[in-house]
Design a protein around this motif. Structure first.
Motif, PDB file in Angstrom:
ATOM      1  N   LEU A 103       4.565   0.173  11.549  1.00 45.15           N
ATOM      2  CA  LEU A 103       3.359   0.639  10.867  1.00 45.15           C
ATOM      3  C   LEU A 103       3.465   0.356   9.372  1.00 45.15           C
ATOM      4  CD1 LEU A 103       0.720   2.148  11.418  1.00 45.15           C
ATOM      5  CD2 LEU A 103       1.926   4.268  10.963  1.00 45.15           C
ATOM      6  N   ARG A 104       4.639   0.616   8.864  1.00 45.09           N
ATOM      7  CA  ARG A 104       4.877   0.379   7.446  1.00 45.09           C
ATOM      8  C   ARG A 104       4.714  -1.108   7.147  1.00 45.09           C
ATOM      9  NH1 ARG A 104       8.841  -0.905   4.143  1.00 45.09           N
ATOM     10  NH2 ARG A 104       9.062   0.188   2.181  1.00 45.09           N
ATOM     11  N   GLN A 105       5.243  -1.934   8.038  1.00 45.01           N
ATOM     12  CA  GLN A 105       5.125  -3.381   7.875  1.00 45.01           C
ATOM     13  C   GLN A 105       3.653  -3.793   7.879  1.00 45.01           C
ATOM     14  OE1 GLN A 105       7.275  -5.577   7.041  1.00 45.01           O
ATOM     15  NE2 GLN A 105       5.956  -7.359   7.300  1.00 45.01           N
ATOM     16  N   LYS A 106       2.869  -3.156   8.786  1.00 42.37           N
ATOM     17  CA  LYS A 106       1.439  -3.462   8.883  1.00 42.37           C
ATOM     18  C   LYS A 106       0.733  -3.099   7.568  1.00 42.37           C
ATOM     19  CE  LYS A 106       0.464  -4.578  13.351  1.00 42.37           C
ATOM     20  NZ  LYS A 106       1.838  -4.999  13.582  1.00 42.37           N
ATOM     21  N   LEU A 107       1.091  -1.956   7.021  1.00 44.03           N
ATOM     22  CA  LEU A 107       0.503  -1.532   5.744  1.00 44.03           C
ATOM     23  C   LEU A 107       0.833  -2.534   4.657  1.00 44.03           C
ATOM     24  CD1 LEU A 107       1.141   2.319   5.657  1.00 44.03           C
ATOM     25  CD2 LEU A 107      -1.032   1.165   5.881  1.00 44.03           C
ATOM     26  N   LYS A 108       2.053  -2.997   4.688  1.00 45.01           N
ATOM     27  CA  LYS A 108       2.488  -3.957   3.692  1.00 45.01           C
ATOM     28  C   LYS A 108       1.680  -5.246   3.865  1.00 45.01           C
ATOM     29  CE  LYS A 108       6.669  -5.950   1.717  1.00 45.01           C
ATOM     30  NZ  LYS A 108       6.042  -7.252   1.522  1.00 45.01           N
ATOM     31  N   GLU A 109       1.483  -5.660   5.122  1.00 47.47           N
ATOM     32  CA  GLU A 109       0.707  -6.868   5.387  1.00 47.47           C
ATOM     33  C   GLU A 109      -0.724  -6.704   4.916  1.00 47.47           C
ATOM     34  OE1 GLU A 109       1.052  -7.940   9.510  1.00 47.47           O
ATOM     35  OE2 GLU A 109       3.237  -7.952   9.336  1.00 47.47           O
TER      36      GLU A 109
END
Ligand SMILES: [Zn+2]
Length: 172
Positions: A103-109
């Motif tokens: 999820l954190r990665q998605k936010l970063k993306e």
């Protein structure tokens, strides 16, 4: 059938089934192996042991051995010592689950996507957003800064915008 864990150059990890390793190579060469997240054809096998699928219906004569126990002795340590209370003034940190990390990665993306594709307008954001809302200038993607008061005023005028996700990395 063979299952490969794959990743694209953007670091998306996914899994796909192939008839055999040659089929993977062939499909990859023809650009048929694409990342389901970003559609990239630049896909590589992730460094991970492939799992063989059983295509037979009958049980095999010898069952698969159970996965070996973790060799890391630390993993067998029964319990962690209790966490000391976090002193005031320290920032809160978390050990994240796999899903949370994703999820954190998605936010970063999301944030990277916005900041890559939108115009940075800085403190002009409220003005620019307002002009777009009232049709004075053409709609485009912008990002910038707004004070809480400005943000409130924009909301009250029915102008839709979203805060960019702030990630712990930003505070380093
Ligand atoms: Zn991808």
């Amino acid at each position: 059938m063979i299952r490969y864990a794959l990743n694209c150059t953007d670091g998306h990890v996914f899994e796909s089934w192939f008839q055999n390793s040659a089929a993977f190579d062939k499909q990859k060469k023809r650009g048929l192996v694409t990342c389901p997240i970003c559609g990239s054809e630049k896909v590589e096998k992730a460094i991970m042991a492939p799992k063989l699928a059983r295509t037979d219906i009958e049980r095999p004569p010898a069952p698969m051995p159970p996965p070996p126990a973790p060799s890391n002795p630390q993993a067998a340590t029964p319990a962690m010592p209790p966490m000391p209370p976090v002193p005031a003034g320290k920032s809160s940190v978390a050990i994240m689950s796999h899903q949370e990390r994703e999820l954190r990665q998605k936010l970063k993306e999301l944030r990277d996507h916005v900041t890559k594709n939108a115009n940075y307008v800085g403190g002009q954001f409220p003005e620019e957003a307002r002009k777009m809302h009232y049709g004075e200038i053409e709609h485009r993607s912008i990002y910038g800064e707004a004070s809480p008061d400005e943000a409130k005023a924009l909301h009250e005028e029915g102008i839709e915008f979203h805060p960019l996700p702030i990630l712990p990395d930003d505070q380093n």
